[in-house]
Scaffold this motif. Structure first.
Motif, PDB file in Angstrom:
ATOM      1  N   LEU A   1       0.857  -1.180   0.000  1.00 57.11           N
ATOM      2  CA  LEU A   1       0.000   0.000   0.000  1.00 57.11           C
ATOM      3  C   LEU A   1       0.895   1.232   0.000  1.00 57.11           C
ATOM      4  O   LEU A   1       1.535   1.561   0.998  1.00 57.11           O
ATOM      5  CB  LEU A   1      -0.945  -0.002   1.204  1.00 57.11           C
ATOM      6  CG  LEU A   1      -1.985   1.107   1.233  1.00 57.11           C
ATOM      7  CD1 LEU A   1      -2.812   1.146  -0.046  1.00 57.11           C
ATOM      8  CD2 LEU A   1      -2.891   0.951   2.425  1.00 57.11           C
TER       9      LEU A   1
ATOM     10  N   ALA B   1     -11.066   0.228  -0.887  1.00 58.79           N
ATOM     11  CA  ALA B   1     -10.342   1.461  -0.572  1.00 58.79           C
ATOM     12  C   ALA B   1     -11.031   2.250   0.534  1.00 58.79           C
ATOM     13  O   ALA B   1     -12.252   2.205   0.687  1.00 58.79           O
ATOM     14  CB  ALA B   1     -10.214   2.331  -1.818  1.00 58.79           C
TER      15      ALA B   1
ATOM     16  N   ALA C   1      -6.765   4.877  -2.525  1.00 57.50           N
ATOM     17  CA  ALA C   1      -5.532   4.147  -2.246  1.00 57.50           C
ATOM     18  C   ALA C   1      -4.754   3.953  -3.540  1.00 57.50           C
ATOM     19  O   ALA C   1      -5.302   4.030  -4.642  1.00 57.50           O
ATOM     20  CB  ALA C   1      -5.852   2.787  -1.625  1.00 57.50           C
TER      21      ALA C   1
END
Length: 122
Positions: free
Chosen positions: A61, A95, A100
């Motif tokens: 991420l 998300a 994201a």
């Protein structure tokens, strides 16, 4: 001086293979001979379908937040978190409120992602 076609930058996603994975989810795919990078951009609260594939997948991420769903378990993730998904395990991502951006690494490369298109499987 121009850069060789083997150099890329996360801020410039004009290169790579463009794919729309689902509503609000776009990726640029960079295939190699034995591994593949996919830089996935999620709009706020967008969600990909739960799916599986035979290739191993790692995810990082890069920014934002979300929920990683893996083998039926939901895990809250934030910027800097990363995970491994063995081949054949069901998984997906939802998300957070700011969206994201995820770097997915596949080994071996996913055949379905070697051409522009839509969806997770085709």
């Amino acid at each position: 001086m121009s850069r060789p076609d083997t150099f890329f930058n996360f801020a410039d996603l004009s290169k790579g293979i463009s794919r729309t994975l689902a509503a609000g989810i776009e990726t640029r795919v960079f295939p190699g001979q034995r591994a593949m990078f996919s830089v996935v951009s999620f709009e706020p609260h967008s969600e990909g379908s739960i799916h599986s594939h035979p290739e191993e997948q790692w995810g990082v991420l890069l920014e934002g937040s979300g929920i990683r769903i893996q083998d039926g378990v939901e895990v809250a993730v934030g910027s800097g978190d990363f995970w491994r998904t063995p081949g054949g395990i069901t998984h997906g991502f939802r998300a957070g409120p700011d969206g994201a951006r995820v770097l997915d690494i596949f080994a071996p490369p996913r055949e379905a992602y070697t051409k522009a298109g839509t969806g997770f499987d085709a």
